[in-house]
Motif scaffolding. Structure first.
Motif, PDB file in Angstrom:
ATOM      1  N   THR A   9     -47.852 -61.767-149.884  1.00 13.65           N
ATOM      2  CA  THR A   9     -49.061 -62.330-149.185  1.00 13.65           C
ATOM      3  C   THR A   9     -50.352 -61.679-149.230  1.00 13.65           C
TER       4      THR A   9
ATOM      5  N   LEU B 163     -57.156 -73.642-145.326  1.00 11.26           N
ATOM      6  CA  LEU B 163     -56.744 -73.767-146.506  1.00 11.26           C
ATOM      7  C   LEU B 163     -55.956 -72.525-146.949  1.00 11.26           C
ATOM      8  N   LEU B 164     -56.385 -71.484-146.510  1.00 14.02           N
ATOM      9  CA  LEU B 164     -55.815 -70.179-146.883  1.00 14.02           C
ATOM     10  C   LEU B 164     -54.423 -70.041-146.165  1.00 14.02           C
TER      11      LEU B 164
ATOM     12  N   ASP C  92     -52.583 -72.399-145.276  1.00 15.39           N
ATOM     13  CA  ASP C  92     -51.713 -73.469-145.699  1.00 15.39           C
ATOM     14  C   ASP C  92     -50.986 -72.953-147.203  1.00 15.39           C
ATOM     15  N   GLN C  93     -51.832 -72.121-147.818  1.00 15.65           N
ATOM     16  CA  GLN C  93     -51.107 -71.580-149.279  1.00 15.65           C
ATOM     17  C   GLN C  93     -50.276 -70.412-149.076  1.00 15.65           C
TER      18      GLN C  93
ATOM     19  N   ASP D 189     -51.359 -67.357-147.292  1.00 17.83           N
ATOM     20  CA  ASP D 189     -52.290 -65.957-147.045  1.00 17.83           C
ATOM     21  C   ASP D 189     -52.262 -65.793-145.454  1.00 17.83           C
TER      22      ASP D 189
ATOM     23  N   GLU E 227     -62.874 -75.110-150.355  1.00 17.83           N
ATOM     24  CA  GLU E 227     -62.278 -75.408-151.616  1.00 17.83           C
ATOM     25  C   GLU E 227     -62.819 -74.218-152.721  1.00 17.83           C
TER      26      GLU E 227
ATOM     27  N   ARG F 195     -62.106 -70.759-151.682  1.00 17.25           N
ATOM     28  CA  ARG F 195     -60.876 -70.369-152.060  1.00 17.25           C
ATOM     29  C   ARG F 195     -60.610 -70.002-153.326  1.00 17.25           C
ATOM     30  N   TRP F 196     -61.447 -70.671-154.440  1.00 19.17           N
ATOM     31  CA  TRP F 196     -61.116 -70.511-155.940  1.00 19.17           C
ATOM     32  C   TRP F 196     -61.762 -69.087-155.891  1.00 19.17           C
TER      33      TRP F 196
ATOM     34  N   SER G  31     -59.588 -66.176-155.131  1.00 22.14           N
ATOM     35  CA  SER G  31     -58.615 -66.121-155.742  1.00 22.14           C
ATOM     36  C   SER G  31     -58.333 -65.136-156.933  1.00 22.14           C
TER      37      SER G  31
END
Ligand code: NAI
Length: 256
Positions: free
Chosen positions: A1, A20-21, A23-24, A26, A223, A226-227, A230
């Motif tokens: 994580t 978003l984070l 949901d993935q 994190d 979004e 988020r990238w 990443s």
């Protein structure tokens, strides 16, 4: 994580990013005035150092990412104390924890407004890290009826700070990718008053022309953030990335 700190997590872009984070998978440590894991006021040095201390405690001292989204608009000195010092001091305070991670990333939310006319005294004091002088200059600007330059000043200063800091020994040198997203107009609680007022709406459309797909939703900016934070972003540093429907290119033209 991965563990990511996000300021401004209670509303708009920060809230969309936190969603978003999570949901993935994190772990998100949100920072905001209220409704966040860390409740702190980023407009003051005390609030910022408390925010940093609490994030370090909740993260165990290592952070994979940090994003400064918290911001204020309008004719107020908060556009300097929160948007510049609140972002920079938070990120600088979290930097040692980022440096401990394997693939650390950080980002700031600036604005297309950073390309608009600024108050030079405010910007200079910001870049010198002199908050009392920046605050005095901002108050003077308001007194002179030039308060409209304050939001662009804070946003220009944070972009200029980033261009230099991101490629220096503390950030790039420590393996931390640091970049800035400059949105055009985004539909959030912050921009709501602009849509509600006919005159403001017209001014906004002229100041920020968005030929590609019009106004953005908060998720669009989230979004991109988020990238940026990443592990896939291994080589972008010190960039001001306009996610603005083409506003910056329209306004500034083909020269780069
Ligand atoms: P928002 O108003 O929906 O969210 C901002 C968040 O920051 C709020 O939750 C607020 O409580 C928090 N915040 C404000 N002052 C704070 C303080 N002193 N301490 C801690 N937290 C504080 O606004 P939005 O639209 O999501 O804005 C996010 C960022 O995007 C800001 O930096 C803003 O300047 C920038 N931006 C927004 C645009 C728009 O059209 N909405 C366009 C360009 C940039």
């Amino acid at each position: 994580t991965r563990t990511i700190a996000v300021s401004g997590s209670a509303s708009g872009i920060g809230r969309a990013l936190a969603g978003l984070l999570r949901d993935q998978g994190d772990k998100v440590i949100g920072i905001d005035l209220a409704g966040a894991e860390v409740e702190a006021d980023l407009s003051t040095p005390e609030g910022r150092s408390r925010a940093v201390g609490e994030v370090l405690e909740l993260s165990g001292g290592t952070l994979d990412g940090a994003v400064a989204c918290a911001g204020v608009s309008g004719l107020t000195t908060l556009t300097v104390t929160v948007n510049f010092f609140g972002a920079v001091e938070l990120l600088e305070g979290l930097r040692p924890a980022l440096a401990r991670a394997e693939r650390p990333r950080a980002a700031v939310v600036g604005s297309i407004s950073g390309t608009q006319p600024v108050d030079d005294d405010v910007v200079r004091a910001c870049l010198e890290g002199d908050e009392p002088t920046a605050l005095k200059a901002a108050e003077l600007s308001l007194e002179k009826g030039k308060g409209r330059k304050l939001y662009p000043s804070g946003k220009s200063a944070v972009a200029q700070w980033l261009r230099k800091a991101a490629v220096g020994p503390d950030w790039a040198g420590e393996g931390i990718a640091l970049n800035l997203i400059a949105p055009g107009v985004v539909r959030t609680p912050m921009s709501e008053p602009l849509f509600a007022d006919e005159k403001m709406f017209k001014v906004m459309n002229e100041a920020v022309p968005m030929p590609l797909n019009g106004y953005a939703d908060a998720e669009v900016i989230a979004e991109t953030l988020r990238w940026l934070i990443s592990p896939a972003n291994s080589h972008m540093a010190g960039q001001v990335i306009y996610v603005d429907g083409g506003a910056e290119a329209t306004l500034r033209g083909p020269e780069v």
